[in-house]
Design an enzyme around this catalytic site. Sequence first.
Site, mmCIF file in Angstrom:
data_model
loop_
_atom_site.group_PDB
_atom_site.id
_atom_site.type_symbol
_atom_site.label_atom_id
_atom_site.label_comp_id
_atom_site.label_asym_id
_atom_site.label_seq_id
_atom_site.Cartn_x
_atom_site.Cartn_y
_atom_site.Cartn_z
ATOM 1 N N HIS A 34 0.786 -1.266 -0.239
ATOM 2 C CA HIS A 34 -0.339 -0.172 -0.233
ATOM 3 C C HIS A 34 0.891 1.886 -0.052
ATOM 4 O O HIS A 34 1.727 1.974 0.948
ATOM 5 C CB HIS A 34 -0.694 -0.187 1.567
ATOM 6 C CG HIS A 34 -1.805 1.183 1.025
ATOM 7 N ND1 HIS A 34 -3.369 0.494 1.468
ATOM 8 C CD2 HIS A 34 -2.337 2.513 0.991
ATOM 9 C CE1 HIS A 34 -4.102 1.713 1.376
ATOM 10 N NE2 HIS A 34 -3.366 2.828 0.901
ATOM 11 N N LEU B 279 2.708 6.584 -4.717
ATOM 12 C CA LEU B 279 3.988 7.080 -4.750
ATOM 13 C C LEU B 279 3.607 8.706 -5.921
ATOM 14 O O LEU B 279 4.405 8.944 -6.406
ATOM 15 C CB LEU B 279 4.596 6.168 -6.047
ATOM 16 C CG LEU B 279 4.649 4.390 -5.913
ATOM 17 C CD1 LEU B 279 5.997 3.815 -6.933
ATOM 18 C CD2 LEU B 279 6.189 5.123 -4.876
ATOM 19 N N ASN C 189 -4.513 6.208 -6.898
ATOM 20 C CA ASN C 189 -5.186 7.475 -6.820
ATOM 21 C C ASN C 189 -4.263 8.025 -7.834
ATOM 22 O O ASN C 189 -4.308 9.374 -6.700
ATOM 23 C CB ASN C 189 -5.525 7.474 -5.690
ATOM 24 C CG ASN C 189 -4.982 7.918 -4.580
ATOM 25 O OD1 ASN C 189 -3.673 6.795 -4.434
ATOM 26 N ND2 ASN C 189 -5.399 8.528 -3.682
ATOM 27 N N ASP D 4 -8.342 2.801 -3.218
ATOM 28 C CA ASP D 4 -7.681 3.406 -2.419
ATOM 29 C C ASP D 4 -7.972 4.322 -1.940
ATOM 30 O O ASP D 4 -7.425 5.407 -3.095
ATOM 31 C CB ASP D 4 -6.556 3.152 -1.918
ATOM 32 C CG ASP D 4 -6.253 3.530 -0.389
ATOM 33 O OD1 ASP D 4 -7.223 2.947 0.505
ATOM 34 O OD2 ASP D 4 -5.000 4.591 -0.105
ATOM 35 N N HIS E 214 -10.488 0.057 0.767
ATOM 36 C CA HIS E 214 -10.314 0.856 1.009
ATOM 37 C C HIS E 214 -11.801 1.333 2.376
ATOM 38 O O HIS E 214 -12.661 1.924 2.067
ATOM 39 C CB HIS E 214 -9.862 2.762 0.891
ATOM 40 C CG HIS E 214 -10.419 3.301 1.879
ATOM 41 N ND1 HIS E 214 -9.395 4.567 1.795
ATOM 42 C CD2 HIS E 214 -11.598 4.158 2.244
ATOM 43 C CE1 HIS E 214 -9.594 5.892 3.188
ATOM 44 N NE2 HIS E 214 -11.003 5.302 2.857
ATOM 45 N N ASN F 134 -5.973 9.035 7.332
ATOM 46 C CA ASN F 134 -7.491 8.242 6.759
ATOM 47 C C ASN F 134 -7.187 6.298 6.610
ATOM 48 O O ASN F 134 -6.608 6.823 5.773
ATOM 49 C CB ASN F 134 -8.345 9.082 5.655
ATOM 50 C CG ASN F 134 -9.520 8.975 5.186
ATOM 51 O OD1 ASN F 134 -10.041 7.761 6.149
ATOM 52 N ND2 ASN F 134 -10.318 9.141 4.534
ATOM 53 N N ASP G 229 0.848 2.720 3.487
ATOM 54 C CA ASP G 229 -0.381 3.750 3.223
ATOM 55 C C ASP G 229 1.048 4.661 2.844
ATOM 56 O O ASP G 229 0.089 6.122 3.209
ATOM 57 C CB ASP G 229 -1.302 3.943 4.423
ATOM 58 C CG ASP G 229 -2.653 4.804 3.781
ATOM 59 O OD1 ASP G 229 -2.397 4.749 2.664
ATOM 60 O OD2 ASP G 229 -3.343 4.743 4.663
ATOM 61 N N HIS H 138 3.013 14.439 0.476
ATOM 62 C CA HIS H 138 2.281 15.998 1.007
ATOM 63 C C HIS H 138 3.125 16.864 0.480
ATOM 64 O O HIS H 138 3.699 16.709 1.603
ATOM 65 C CB HIS H 138 0.890 15.455 1.418
ATOM 66 C CG HIS H 138 0.108 15.214 1.766
ATOM 67 N ND1 HIS H 138 -0.977 14.952 0.343
ATOM 68 C CD2 HIS H 138 -0.577 13.937 2.405
ATOM 69 C CE1 HIS H 138 -1.952 13.804 0.357
ATOM 70 N NE2 HIS H 138 -2.330 13.758 1.290
ATOM 71 N N PHE I 280 -5.132 14.728 4.173
ATOM 72 C CA PHE I 280 -5.011 13.702 5.244
ATOM 73 C C PHE I 280 -3.760 12.555 4.685
ATOM 74 O O PHE I 280 -3.476 12.564 3.454
ATOM 75 C CB PHE I 280 -6.261 11.689 4.369
ATOM 76 C CG PHE I 280 -7.345 13.008 4.909
ATOM 77 C CD1 PHE I 280 -8.409 12.141 6.074
ATOM 78 C CD2 PHE I 280 -8.506 13.439 4.407
ATOM 79 C CE1 PHE I 280 -9.101 12.622 6.964
ATOM 80 C CE2 PHE I 280 -9.426 13.602 4.989
ATOM 81 C CZ PHE I 280 -9.344 13.328 6.028
HETATM 82 ZN ZN LIG Z 1 -6.752 4.723 2.182
#
Ligand SMILES: [Zn+2]
Lengths: 444, 326
Positions: A70, A73, A104, A164, A191, A290, A317, A321, A335
């Site tokens: 998870h 990138l 995503n 996700d 998710h 999250n 995860d 950011h 998040f």
């Molecule tokens: Zn997630």
Amino acid sequence: MTPTAAGSTADTTPDALLIRGARPYGEEAADVLVQDGLIAAVGHDLEAPDGAEVIDAEGCVLLPGLVDLHTHLREPGGEEAETVETGTRAAARGGFTAVHAMANTTPVADTAGVVEQVLQRGEDAAWCAVVPIGAVTVGLGGERLAELDAMARSRARVRVFSDDGKCVSDPVLMRRALEYVKTFDGVIAQHAQDPRLTEGAQMHEGRVSAELGLTGWPSVAEESIIARDVLLAEHVGSRLHVCHLSTAGSVEIIRWAKQRGVDVTAEVTPHHLLLTDDEARGYDAVYKVNPPLRTRADVEAVRAGLADGTIDIVATDHAPHPHDAKDREWDTAAFGMTGLETALGIVQHTMVDTGALTWRDVARVLSETPARIARDTDQGRPLEAGEVANLLVWDPRPSAEVDPEAHASRGRNSPVAGRSLPGANRLTLLGGRPTVRDTQLVAR
Amino acid sequence: MKHLISIGDLDRASAIELLDTSSRMVATQERQMRKLPTLVGTTVVNLFMEDSTRTRISFEAAAKRLSADVINFSAKGSSISKGESLKDTALTLRAMGADAVVVRAPSSGAAHKLAHSGWIDVPIINAGDGTHQHPTQALLDTFTLRRHLGGEQKQGECSGSVDGSGLDGLHVVVVGDIMHSRVARSNVQLMTLLGAHVTLVAPPSLVPVGADVWPCDVLYDLDEAIALQPDAVMMLRVQRERMLGGGYFPSAAEYTRRLQLTTERAHRLPEHAIVMHPGPMNRGFEIAGGVADGRRSVIVEQVAAGVSVRMAVLFHLLASNAREES
Ligand SMILES: [Zn+2]
């Protein structure tokens, strides 16, 4: 071509590498000879062939290279936060030899074209294998299935599908997705977040959110989706993976489902093993994630679940950011937390040093089982002659303060900044080639 | 005390000191020359990222009566509404030489962020942040309560000095949308800090999960609370949007039936009990017009107390800091 072999070259790899005295799985010390990208021999008092480099690894633990199921990138589209190059550098520093890149991105990884592009970028970077995850629904829109079969049959050989960041909340769509991926032995990684129960949600709903006046993200919003999904997976006989499980109730539901024989696996993040919602008190959005950080009781429950095998794996995860996305009011901040470069340190601190897991267990939860869930071929393999040399030599003895400024990730949003974590990445081998020596990246 | 972000920044002694200073400020406001020279040459910025004319005017009056220069920086038509961040605004205010910032913001924690993120290094006064805290409102509510019911004069008029005293032994009932109320959160903390017992009354859907550890009681029935013969009842504003968007309660009529402070309910309160409302009121919804204007109501007095309390806060944060520096 397997994702692992891809991109690894022998440019600067010594002819042979003899790792002396490391303890495979933290058990009895042995010598490991690596030659031509493979483990050539494991034994005692091995002779170093001519031209071989000898590495004294006494006291270190030898593990199969870590596998993250998870990872965000961010490329394509989010290059300000991370690129495949910087994210895989971070992965290598963390001891990983494979990461699974979440879908995503912008554009969303919902076509064969995008997943092949991500695969190619990973091969070019060559710090670790990059295995693309495909989106379940077109554009993560939650309305119609993406072309899962095309992604599965593409050069990226996608087996894990996930929206996700968003939950596949429509029960009919989730059922169809679970059924559809059976063709190619795929898995849906969910998710779990009921969108209606979490509108505007900012942090775990409980005593701290009540005091801080931040909209709550109730445990039941996760648990109700997991309960539904394990029943769906049972009904249609499919494989389900639960992402970043975070509550005590979720652990109980997974335990119950496994007792019933449901083909479900579950992951927990390093941060949910360590931190609680109390961290929100300073309104520092680095702790906004999250699913949210939960209570002490939840932390104890996910540790116990990981220890008894109810939770199958640890996955980071990793969610980098840009600084501005975090240096702002809590409710407008993004998040997510970084995790690749601190994951094993947190697992050692919370699980190994406390006696809850052995190093053999660590190999299972951070390498073998994630590779098995994703059907990766050359990752998470036994430490035996003939296997591809994807290896981590981890020294559990030193400890150091986490300094995000020193991280290879572009993200500086580490929730453990300033904390002391145990362990150091002594050597990471990707197909026999060193990617990290003594915590430093090794240029190809 | 460098900032006033939350009632949690105060202990009992400092809270009482603020209330006592507020009393002295009231006294100065009864003179002919109301303006004090205390903050001459000081610039106070009112940073209002959310509409609240009442609170802004109250802070502005307080600062001006202490002779401070006031700059109003409002969200409407400003760079904030065009997407400028709180951080950039803070950097701008620092460059402008603000000596203190009064901030009202829709985000819980915004005042804390201003005070602790290194963006600007001046006293920050929280004028309401999201659904978190509104400490000056709690101070003015408490000030009004103490003036009427504090000290030894529980049954009497507000005559003798109540300086130095808290709210010991008083029972205050707070009614309405607790979940979304920064006023409720601040008041529970401050009133209990000063020795009062607080009972919250709300429909269960408007009580936050996690409030079970608050140092107060929670009831769902206003009549049950009134039967306890409280010394004061504070009615909170309830936004009608909570019915539609959140479905927190079914209809205005049902809310009114169960939770409006009607004339009949007010009549059942003890003789000395007072009625409060932080404003702005929805007359005929959470409170009957006759009660709002009735003999028990101290609602207008709360507004007046607001200026004095805010003068006291500015005085403590700015005048005493200036003394320390010199
Ligand atoms: Zn997630």
